[in-house]
Design an enzyme around this catalytic site. Structure first.
Site, PDB file in Angstrom:
ATOM      1  N   LYS A  18     -36.129 -47.720  62.821  1.00  0.00           N
ATOM      2  CA  LYS A  18     -36.529 -47.287  64.174  1.00  0.00           C
ATOM      3  C   LYS A  18     -36.628 -45.764  64.262  1.00  0.00           C
ATOM      4  CE  LYS A  18     -32.955 -49.293  66.147  1.00  0.00           C
ATOM      5  NZ  LYS A  18     -32.303 -49.837  64.938  1.00  0.00           N
ATOM      6  N   ARG A  94     -30.489 -52.700  74.480  1.00  0.00           N
ATOM      7  CA  ARG A  94     -29.847 -53.451  73.396  1.00  0.00           C
ATOM      8  C   ARG A  94     -29.233 -54.753  73.845  1.00  0.00           C
ATOM      9  NH1 ARG A  94     -27.874 -50.270  68.314  1.00  0.00           N
ATOM     10  NH2 ARG A  94     -28.989 -48.373  68.725  1.00  0.00           N
TER      11      ARG A  94
HETATM   12  P1  AP5 Z   1     -33.509 -45.533  60.018  1.00  0.00           P
HETATM   13  O1  AP5 Z   1     -34.822 -45.014  60.490  1.00  0.00           O
HETATM   14  O2  AP5 Z   1     -32.326 -44.639  60.060  1.00  0.00           O
HETATM   15  O3  AP5 Z   1     -33.196 -46.930  60.740  1.00  0.00           O
HETATM   16  P2  AP5 Z   1     -32.717 -47.207  62.222  1.00  0.00           P
HETATM   17  O4  AP5 Z   1     -33.345 -48.502  62.624  1.00  0.00           O
HETATM   18  O5  AP5 Z   1     -32.969 -46.024  63.106  1.00  0.00           O
HETATM   19  O6  AP5 Z   1     -31.186 -47.427  61.954  1.00  0.00           O
HETATM   20  P3  AP5 Z   1     -29.912 -46.986  62.781  1.00  0.00           P
HETATM   21  O7  AP5 Z   1     -28.751 -47.381  61.908  1.00  0.00           O
HETATM   22  O8  AP5 Z   1     -29.980 -45.544  63.190  1.00  0.00           O
HETATM   23  O9  AP5 Z   1     -29.987 -47.889  63.992  1.00  0.00           O
HETATM   24  P4  AP5 Z   1     -28.817 -48.273  64.857  1.00  0.00           P
HETATM   25  O10 AP5 Z   1     -29.534 -48.991  65.911  1.00  0.00           O
HETATM   26  O11 AP5 Z   1     -27.720 -48.998  64.189  1.00  0.00           O
HETATM   27  O12 AP5 Z   1     -28.139 -46.851  65.205  1.00  0.00           O
HETATM   28  P5  AP5 Z   1     -28.179 -45.963  66.504  1.00  0.00           P
HETATM   29  O13 AP5 Z   1     -28.061 -44.567  66.089  1.00  0.00           O
HETATM   30  O14 AP5 Z   1     -29.292 -46.356  67.403  1.00  0.00           O
HETATM   31  O15 AP5 Z   1     -33.726 -46.062  58.523  1.00  0.00           O
HETATM   32  C1  AP5 Z   1     -32.632 -46.499  57.745  1.00  0.00           C
HETATM   33  C2  AP5 Z   1     -32.753 -45.952  56.302  1.00  0.00           C
HETATM   34  O16 AP5 Z   1     -33.883 -46.532  55.666  1.00  0.00           O
HETATM   35  C3  AP5 Z   1     -32.965 -44.443  56.226  1.00  0.00           C
HETATM   36  O17 AP5 Z   1     -32.273 -43.995  55.098  1.00  0.00           O
HETATM   37  C4  AP5 Z   1     -34.484 -44.279  56.048  1.00  0.00           C
HETATM   38  O18 AP5 Z   1     -34.771 -43.112  55.335  1.00  0.00           O
HETATM   39  C5  AP5 Z   1     -34.852 -45.536  55.296  1.00  0.00           C
HETATM   40  N1  AP5 Z   1     -36.147 -46.121  55.653  1.00  0.00           N
HETATM   41  C6  AP5 Z   1     -36.619 -46.324  56.914  1.00  0.00           C
HETATM   42  N2  AP5 Z   1     -37.804 -46.950  56.875  1.00  0.00           N
HETATM   43  C7  AP5 Z   1     -38.073 -47.161  55.553  1.00  0.00           C
HETATM   44  C8  AP5 Z   1     -39.146 -47.817  54.863  1.00  0.00           C
HETATM   45  N3  AP5 Z   1     -40.174 -48.359  55.513  1.00  0.00           N
HETATM   46  N4  AP5 Z   1     -39.098 -47.850  53.518  1.00  0.00           N
HETATM   47  C9  AP5 Z   1     -38.055 -47.293  52.837  1.00  0.00           C
HETATM   48  N5  AP5 Z   1     -37.018 -46.685  53.437  1.00  0.00           N
HETATM   49  C10 AP5 Z   1     -37.021 -46.626  54.784  1.00  0.00           C
HETATM   50  O19 AP5 Z   1     -26.829 -46.432  67.235  1.00  0.00           O
HETATM   51  C11 AP5 Z   1     -25.564 -46.121  66.699  1.00  0.00           C
HETATM   52  C12 AP5 Z   1     -24.474 -46.641  67.635  1.00  0.00           C
HETATM   53  O20 AP5 Z   1     -24.597 -46.017  68.928  1.00  0.00           O
HETATM   54  C13 AP5 Z   1     -24.531 -48.162  67.929  1.00  0.00           C
HETATM   55  O21 AP5 Z   1     -23.872 -48.911  66.935  1.00  0.00           O
HETATM   56  C14 AP5 Z   1     -23.819 -48.209  69.305  1.00  0.00           C
HETATM   57  O22 AP5 Z   1     -22.420 -48.116  69.141  1.00  0.00           O
HETATM   58  C15 AP5 Z   1     -24.286 -46.922  69.988  1.00  0.00           C
HETATM   59  N6  AP5 Z   1     -25.514 -47.148  70.788  1.00  0.00           N
HETATM   60  C16 AP5 Z   1     -26.758 -46.653  70.555  1.00  0.00           C
HETATM   61  N7  AP5 Z   1     -27.619 -47.076  71.502  1.00  0.00           N
HETATM   62  C17 AP5 Z   1     -26.920 -47.866  72.341  1.00  0.00           C
HETATM   63  C18 AP5 Z   1     -27.272 -48.637  73.491  1.00  0.00           C
HETATM   64  N8  AP5 Z   1     -28.526 -48.672  73.969  1.00  0.00           N
HETATM   65  N9  AP5 Z   1     -26.283 -49.348  74.096  1.00  0.00           N
HETATM   66  C19 AP5 Z   1     -25.015 -49.332  73.654  1.00  0.00           C
HETATM   67  N10 AP5 Z   1     -24.606 -48.645  72.566  1.00  0.00           N
HETATM   68  C20 AP5 Z   1     -25.562 -47.914  71.903  1.00  0.00           C
END
Ligand code: AP5
Length: 230
Positions: A18, A94
């Site tokens: 994402k 979410r």
């Molecule tokens: P990446 O782009 O980092 O993936 P992502 O989907 O953004 O993963 P996240 O782990 O950041 O998502 P998340 O939803 O768990 O975390 P968030 O920060 O939102 O890609 C992953 C890896 O793969 C990278 O190394 C990238 O380089 C590689 N990659 C990507 N695409 C690729 C491809 N096509 N081919 C090869 N490699 C690739 O949330 C963190 C925490 O915050 C949550 O757990 C929760 O506690 C809290 N939080 C956030 N939002 C909310 C909400 N709305 N409500 C409640 N709590 C929330």
């Protein structure tokens, strides 16, 4: 942003890509990128009360409570520059409660959701992406030591910041995040499918190919003169 602004949502499991795609989409279509995970990490880094409350949930891979997340969303919406053509939500909503919360806020602003881009990915690909991920501690850019490494070890290509392993990328926390995703967030796929807003993207492909599929879905919402490169 005006009332003709467009709203897009990126939906997908942790590690689906994402954040990686959001940066490109926002740049290409001049959208304001709202990444709740990044906003919450910034709150933690600033030592704010909201950040202190959010931290314990994030460290355990659980969702941060609704009221805190809506505070972040409302504050972000107030910061949208006038020249933006819309908003891209990354990691929000979410769960059902957040989806209804978003509907209410958008109704007040008299704007509506154009499309929900669902990054559909297999479990094994996802585990590889999370296990090798490093994140810039300054600008939150994402790299993968195996799949798309930075040019220089431990240094962000984009801003020169230090690359770190996110605290919630420890294996036991990853497992919790995936469980939380399955129970809370996955039902939104059906929710948006029923509203004919869901666009399924094959997120198992390389970054450029995933972006091409997204572009194919989003471009029809823009006139060619609106975009920077389409
Ligand atoms: P990446 O782009 O980092 O993936 P992502 O989907 O953004 O993963 P996240 O782990 O950041 O998502 P998340 O939803 O768990 O975390 P968030 O920060 O939102 O890609 C992953 C890896 O793969 C990278 O190394 C990238 O380089 C590689 N990659 C990507 N695409 C690729 C491809 N096509 N081919 C090869 N490699 C690739 O949330 C963190 C925490 O915050 C949550 O757990 C929760 O506690 C809290 N939080 C956030 N939002 C909310 C909400 N709305 N409500 C409640 N709590 C929330």
């Amino acid at each position: 942003m005006t009332q003709s602004g467009r709203v897009f949502i990126l939906l997908g499991a942790p590690g689906a890509g994402k954040g990686t795609q959001a940066q490109r989409i926002a740049e290409t279509y001049n959208l304001f990128h709202i990444d709740t995970g990044h906003c919450l990490r910034s709150e933690i880094a600033s030592g704010s009360e909201l950040g202190k409350q959010a931290k314990s949930y994030m460290d355990q891979g659980q969702l941060v409570p609704f009221e805190l997340v809506m505070q972040v969303i409302k504050a972000s919406l107030l910061r949208i520059p006038q020249d933006k053509q819309g908003v891209l939500f990354d990691g929000f909503p979410r769960n059902q409660q957040q989806a209804y919360g978003l509907d209410q806020v958008l109704e007040e602003l008299q704007i509506r959701i154009q499309a929900v881009l669902y990054l559909d990915i297999s479990h094994s690909v996802l585990m590889d992406r999370l296990a090798y991920r490093v994140t810039c501690s300054r600008c939150d850019a994402k790299y993968n030591l195996k799949l798309n490494p930075p040019k220089q070890d431990a240094i962000c290509d984009a801003c020169g910041g230090e690359l770190i392993i996110r605290p919630d990328d420890r294996p036991e926390v990853i497992e919790n995040r995936l469980k939380t995703y399955a129970s809370e967030t996955e039902p939104l796929i059906r929710h948006y499918e029923e509203r004919s807003l869901l666009r399924r993207i094959d997120a198992n492909q390389p970054i450029d190919q995933v972006f091409e599929e997204i572009r194919h879905q989003i471009s029809p919402f823009f006139h060619s003169s609106d975009t920077m490169l389409v």
